[in-house]
Design an enzyme around this catalytic site. Structure first.
Site, PDB file in Angstrom:
ATOM      1  N   THR A  48     -75.851 -99.670  16.164  1.00  0.00           N
ATOM      2  CA  THR A  48     -76.143 -98.948  14.927  1.00  0.00           C
ATOM      3  C   THR A  48     -76.983 -99.790  13.982  1.00  0.00           C
ATOM      4  O   THR A  48     -77.710 -99.256  13.142  1.00  0.00           O
ATOM      5  CB  THR A  48     -74.830 -98.520  14.253  1.00  0.00           C
ATOM      6  OG1 THR A  48     -74.016 -97.835  15.216  1.00  0.00           O
ATOM      7  CG2 THR A  48     -75.077 -97.597  13.075  1.00  0.00           C
ATOM      8  N   TYR A 136     -68.381-105.441  25.053  1.00  0.00           N
ATOM      9  CA  TYR A 136     -68.802-104.115  24.594  1.00  0.00           C
ATOM     10  C   TYR A 136     -69.235-103.319  25.815  1.00  0.00           C
ATOM     11  O   TYR A 136     -70.254-103.620  26.430  1.00  0.00           O
ATOM     12  CB  TYR A 136     -69.933-104.273  23.576  1.00  0.00           C
ATOM     13  CG  TYR A 136     -70.504-102.996  23.008  1.00  0.00           C
ATOM     14  CD1 TYR A 136     -69.865-101.765  23.124  1.00  0.00           C
ATOM     15  CD2 TYR A 136     -71.710-103.023  22.310  1.00  0.00           C
ATOM     16  CE1 TYR A 136     -70.400-100.611  22.588  1.00  0.00           C
ATOM     17  CE2 TYR A 136     -72.259-101.877  21.758  1.00  0.00           C
ATOM     18  CZ  TYR A 136     -71.598-100.671  21.900  1.00  0.00           C
ATOM     19  OH  TYR A 136     -72.139 -99.525  21.360  1.00  0.00           O
ATOM     20  N   LYS A 164     -64.630-103.570  22.987  1.00  0.00           N
ATOM     21  CA  LYS A 164     -65.057-102.343  22.323  1.00  0.00           C
ATOM     22  C   LYS A 164     -65.383-101.366  23.439  1.00  0.00           C
ATOM     23  O   LYS A 164     -66.346-101.555  24.183  1.00  0.00           O
ATOM     24  CB  LYS A 164     -66.287-102.576  21.439  1.00  0.00           C
ATOM     25  CG  LYS A 164     -66.835-101.278  20.838  1.00  0.00           C
ATOM     26  CD  LYS A 164     -68.142-101.492  20.085  1.00  0.00           C
ATOM     27  CE  LYS A 164     -68.694-100.156  19.579  1.00  0.00           C
ATOM     28  NZ  LYS A 164     -69.987-100.327  18.850  1.00  0.00           N
ATOM     29  N   ILE A 206     -64.575 -99.677  16.215  1.00  0.00           N
ATOM     30  CA  ILE A 206     -65.836-100.115  15.623  1.00  0.00           C
ATOM     31  C   ILE A 206     -66.623 -98.838  15.381  1.00  0.00           C
ATOM     32  O   ILE A 206     -67.055 -98.176  16.310  1.00  0.00           O
ATOM     33  CB  ILE A 206     -66.565-101.114  16.531  1.00  0.00           C
ATOM     34  CG1 ILE A 206     -65.728-102.401  16.645  1.00  0.00           C
ATOM     35  CG2 ILE A 206     -67.958-101.433  15.977  1.00  0.00           C
ATOM     36  CD1 ILE A 206     -66.319-103.459  17.550  1.00  0.00           C
TER      37      ILE A 206
END
Length: 294
Positions: A48, A136, A164, A206
């Site tokens: 992001t 991640y 994540k 997250i």
């Protein structure tokens, strides 16, 4: 039960721009707004945060600015992923040098390593830098999906502390809770399914949505983490349209549009991400009204 190292809502922060450059003043203001809103941590320069289109110098500067602004009030988990193991090590090393509390390291993308290659990637980072690492896993973006078996192996390494998980597969949370040890941190990477993920034993998320609605997201996670599932479900119902609307066009364009509408930063993105379409803007505004943000 051992408290996890990270829990609650950690916004995946946008990187604001103005006239093509990182808008440092706007970024600092966004960080302060997040902390005032009650979030439990900060994640700069992830997906992001448009890490793919930041220069190395900009990437490092944003991490430094986030750590400096946070001043230890909440933990900072710095984005530090690369499809080059050597480069990932350099980014993690920088995160440690400037005082980040952990690094978020995405699975290597594009070159599509084997499961053994994924293990070797994280093992090399673990061995090179003494900093907590969150794996991640986001196969829709990377084209690789790290297996539960590899995660169990990684959980035995001292610096690989959790994940994540952006697969939307809730069963993974139950499996990892049972097999990776009670200190293993489990954070969802998908706002719409975070409630279910936490019901399976996850510790938080997250979050993209927290960029726009930090107080509401913090209240949602506080309710879920305290076992008040009825209140958490009420917040889920209030926020779910916004969760979806922020992906009505290529992310983070809809999120930046929402922040621009709130007067918090420019909606400027970097190519190949273009501004949100008119249809996406309408969807975002309707969702913001539903959430009570406007």
């Amino acid at each position: 039960m051992i408290d996890p190292m990270f829990r609650g809502v950690l916004p995946a922060l946008v990187t604001p721009y103005r006239n093509g450059q990182v808008d440092e003043d706007a970024f600092v203001a966004l960080v302060e707004r997040q902390i005032a809103g009650g979030v439990h941590g900060l994640v700069p320069v992830g997906t992001t945060g448009e890490s793919a289109t930041l220069t190395h110098e900009e990437h490092r500067r944003v991490v430094e600015l986030c750590v400096k602004t946070a001043r230890g009030r909440v933990p900072v988990v710095a984005g530090a992923g690369s499809n080059s193991t050597a480069e990932a090590i350099e980014l993690v090393r920088h995160a440690k040098t400037v005082g980040a509390d952990a690094a978020l390291v995405v699975t290597p993308y594009y070159n599509r390593p084997s499961q053994e290659g994924l293990y070797a990637h994280y093992r090399a980072i673990n061995d090179a830098v003494q900093l907590p690492i969150l794996v991640y896993n986001v196969p829709t973006r990377t084209s690789v999906d790290i297996s539960n078996d590899v995660l169990v192996r990684l959980s035995k390494l001292p610096n690989v502390v959790g994940i994540k998980d952006a697969t939307s597969d809730l069963v993974r949370a139950s499996f990892q809770r049972l097999h990776c040890g009670e200190e293993w941190v489990m954070l969802s990477g998908d706002d719409p399914v975070a409630l279910g993920y936490m019901a399976h034993g996850g510790h938080g998320c997250i979050s993209v949505t927290a960029n726009v609605a930090p107080e509401q997201c913090a209240d949602f996670y506080n309710a879920a983490l305290s076992g008040d599932w009825a209140t958490a479900l009420q917040w889920q119902d209030r926020l779910v349209r916004l969760h979806k609307a922020l992906f009505a066009d290529a992310s983070p364009a809809p999120t930046k549009f929402a922040l621009s509408h709130l007067g918090l930063c420019s909606e400027e993105t970097r190519l190949p991400i273009t501004p949100a379409s008119e249809a996406a803007r309408a969807e975002v505004l309707a969702a913001m009204r539903d959430a009570g943000l406007i």
